[in-house]
Design a protein around this motif. Structure first.
Motif, PDB file in Angstrom:
ATOM      1  N   ASN A 163      10.019  -4.467  -2.045  1.00 58.42           N
ATOM      2  CA  ASN A 163      10.682  -5.599  -3.109  1.00 58.42           C
ATOM      3  C   ASN A 163      10.826  -4.814  -4.291  1.00 58.42           C
ATOM      4  OD1 ASN A 163       9.888  -7.009  -0.914  1.00 58.42           O
ATOM      5  ND2 ASN A 163       9.630  -8.877  -2.435  1.00 58.42           N
ATOM      6  N   GLY A 164      11.342  -3.495  -4.392  1.00 60.11           N
ATOM      7  CA  GLY A 164      11.759  -2.756  -5.630  1.00 60.11           C
ATOM      8  C   GLY A 164      10.624  -2.088  -5.912  1.00 60.11           C
ATOM      9  N   GLN A 165       9.469  -2.341  -5.583  1.00 62.12           N
ATOM     10  CA  GLN A 165       8.193  -1.619  -5.915  1.00 62.12           C
ATOM     11  C   GLN A 165       7.849  -0.254  -5.506  1.00 62.12           C
ATOM     12  OE1 GLN A 165       5.660  -2.041  -8.500  1.00 62.12           O
ATOM     13  NE2 GLN A 165       4.468  -0.516  -8.064  1.00 62.12           N
ATOM     14  N   ARG A 166       8.094   0.637  -6.115  1.00 60.61           N
ATOM     15  CA  ARG A 166       7.945   2.157  -5.468  1.00 60.61           C
ATOM     16  C   ARG A 166       6.444   2.305  -5.140  1.00 60.61           C
ATOM     17  NH1 ARG A 166      10.792   7.054  -6.592  1.00 60.61           N
ATOM     18  NH2 ARG A 166      10.323   8.524  -4.956  1.00 60.61           N
ATOM     19  N   ILE A 167       6.318   2.952  -3.925  1.00 59.04           N
ATOM     20  CA  ILE A 167       5.223   2.917  -3.201  1.00 59.04           C
ATOM     21  C   ILE A 167       4.818   4.508  -2.788  1.00 59.04           C
ATOM     22  CG2 ILE A 167       5.158   0.519  -2.387  1.00 59.04           C
ATOM     23  CD1 ILE A 167       5.802   1.765   0.400  1.00 59.04           C
ATOM     24  N   THR A 168       3.631   4.844  -2.701  1.00 58.22           N
ATOM     25  CA  THR A 168       3.394   6.148  -2.410  1.00 58.22           C
ATOM     26  C   THR A 168       2.029   6.232  -1.290  1.00 58.22           C
ATOM     27  OG1 THR A 168       1.546   6.258  -4.074  1.00 58.22           O
ATOM     28  CG2 THR A 168       3.591   6.993  -4.938  1.00 58.22           C
ATOM     29  N   ALA A 169       1.521   7.418  -0.899  1.00 58.88           N
ATOM     30  CA  ALA A 169       0.793   7.403  -0.053  1.00 58.88           C
ATOM     31  C   ALA A 169      -0.566   6.875  -0.186  1.00 58.88           C
ATOM     32  CB  ALA A 169       0.465   8.866   0.565  1.00 58.88           C
ATOM     33  N   SER A 170      -0.832   6.455  -1.779  1.00 56.49           N
ATOM     34  CA  SER A 170      -1.960   6.073  -2.048  1.00 56.49           C
ATOM     35  C   SER A 170      -2.014   4.498  -2.714  1.00 56.49           C
ATOM     36  CB  SER A 170      -2.695   7.059  -3.211  1.00 56.49           C
ATOM     37  OG  SER A 170      -1.796   7.073  -4.273  1.00 56.49           O
ATOM     38  N   SER A 171      -0.646   3.908  -2.605  1.00 57.31           N
ATOM     39  CA  SER A 171      -0.558   2.642  -2.805  1.00 57.31           C
ATOM     40  C   SER A 171      -1.405   1.729  -2.045  1.00 57.31           C
ATOM     41  CB  SER A 171       0.914   2.260  -2.580  1.00 57.31           C
ATOM     42  OG  SER A 171       1.785   2.872  -3.250  1.00 57.31           O
ATOM     43  N   ASN A 172      -1.833   0.695  -2.859  1.00 54.44           N
ATOM     44  CA  ASN A 172      -2.889  -0.330  -2.280  1.00 54.44           C
ATOM     45  C   ASN A 172      -2.053  -1.539  -1.843  1.00 54.44           C
ATOM     46  OD1 ASN A 172      -4.912  -1.798  -1.406  1.00 54.44           O
ATOM     47  ND2 ASN A 172      -5.743  -2.212  -3.604  1.00 54.44           N
ATOM     48  N   ILE A 173      -2.033  -1.883  -0.682  1.00 51.17           N
ATOM     49  CA  ILE A 173      -1.030  -3.081  -0.085  1.00 51.17           C
ATOM     50  C   ILE A 173      -2.060  -4.209   0.648  1.00 51.17           C
ATOM     51  CG2 ILE A 173       0.644  -3.811   1.475  1.00 51.17           C
ATOM     52  CD1 ILE A 173       1.876  -1.094   1.499  1.00 51.17           C
ATOM     53  N   LYS A 174      -2.068  -5.446   0.030  1.00 50.08           N
ATOM     54  CA  LYS A 174      -3.087  -6.296   0.462  1.00 50.08           C
ATOM     55  C   LYS A 174      -2.396  -7.547   0.744  1.00 50.08           C
ATOM     56  CE  LYS A 174      -7.431  -4.596  -1.707  1.00 50.08           C
ATOM     57  NZ  LYS A 174      -8.312  -5.290  -2.597  1.00 50.08           N
ATOM     58  N   CYS A 175      -2.781  -8.268   1.586  1.00 53.47           N
ATOM     59  CA  CYS A 175      -2.208  -9.826   2.100  1.00 53.47           C
ATOM     60  C   CYS A 175      -3.082 -10.826   1.561  1.00 53.47           C
ATOM     61  CB  CYS A 175      -1.935  -9.792   3.587  1.00 53.47           C
ATOM     62  SG  CYS A 175      -1.361 -11.404   4.053  1.00 53.47           S
ATOM     63  N   THR A 176      -2.558 -11.696   0.980  1.00 51.96           N
ATOM     64  CA  THR A 176      -3.462 -13.133   0.283  1.00 51.96           C
ATOM     65  C   THR A 176      -2.373 -14.191   0.886  1.00 51.96           C
ATOM     66  OG1 THR A 176      -4.082 -11.602  -1.396  1.00 51.96           O
ATOM     67  CG2 THR A 176      -4.255 -13.810  -1.230  1.00 51.96           C
TER      68      THR A 176
END
Length: 240
Positions: A163-176
């Motif tokens: 969604n336009g947010q650049r992510i990396t290998a260390s990015s934190n992705i959580k589902c709420t």
């Protein structure tokens, strides 16, 4: 003839004989001396010539030896030059490889913009009846997003965003519930994942039989993919 006259004749005869003998001896001595002198001169001349020839032979031998040393030295220098050239070429190749690796690493870390062709993957919740069905079985979870992101990354994606947010290998992705949080930013569905890289390779990896797309469909996730000729992903430092 008187006795005195006879003795005078004999004395003159002896003088003449002695004179002839001495004359012959003198001539023989002179001839011998001249002959010996010439022979000695010839011997000296021949000896001088021999010494000179020996000197030339020795100098020629030394010159040949020096030429061989110089030839060997030139050959050794040529080998050194070839070694330096090979080393320099290898260093250039190593440098180019290191530059490429550094560039790829910066792209993966998100510290530089990622621009180029790539793919867009959109994940949507499936339609369901909340009265009769469990909504968790029809909505996109972080595990679904991670499957897509990881597959794209191992397939050579140079840059990724959600969604336009650049992510990396260390990015934190959580589902709420129905939303996800990426590095502290919250996004609702649909979730648009963009990846810069070889589009054909990326799509092929997603559509492998029994792979990511098949798994998402089995989980009731609506998936669409698109090959994009140009994607522009901003660097993390440029994002608000």
């Amino acid at each position: 003839m008187s006795k005195k006259m006879s003795e005078d004749y004999r004395k003159r005869g002896r003088h003449i004989l002695f004179s002839l003998v001495f004359l012959v001896l003198g001539f023989m001595l002179a001839f011998s001396y001249n002959t010996l002198g010439k022979n000695k001169t010839n011997d000296i001349s021949r000896s001088t010539t021999f010494i000179q020839e020996e000197k030339y032979r020795e100098e020629l031998s030394q010159q040949k030896e020096r030429n061989k040393e110089l030839t060997d030295e030139i050959a050794a220098k040529q080998e050194d030059i070839q070694s330096y050239e090979h080393s320099f070429s290898t260093s250039e190749e190593d440098h180019a490889e290191l530059v490429k690796e550094a560039k790829d690493l910066r792209l993966l870390l998100g510290v530089v913009p990622a621009v180029g062709q790539g793919v867009k993957v959109v994940l949507k919740d499936a339609e369901y009846d909340p009265v009769e069905q469990n909504p968790n079985d029809y909505i996109v979870h972080e595990s679904h997003i991670l499957r897509v992101v990881n597959e794209l990354r191992i397939s050579g994606a140079q840059g990724l965003s959600i969604n336009g947010q650049r992510i990396t290998a260390s990015s934190n992705i959580k589902c709420t519930g129905p939303v996800i949080t990426v590095d502290g930013r919250t996004f609702p569905a649909p979730f648009v994942i963009e990846a810069v890289g070889d589009a054909e390779v990326l799509l092929d990896s997603l559509y492998l039989r029994g792979g990511v797309i098949d798994g998402l469909i089995l989980d009731n996730i609506v998936v669409t993919t698109e090959h994009l000729k140009q994607i522009n992903l901003s660097a993390l430092r440029n994002e608000g």
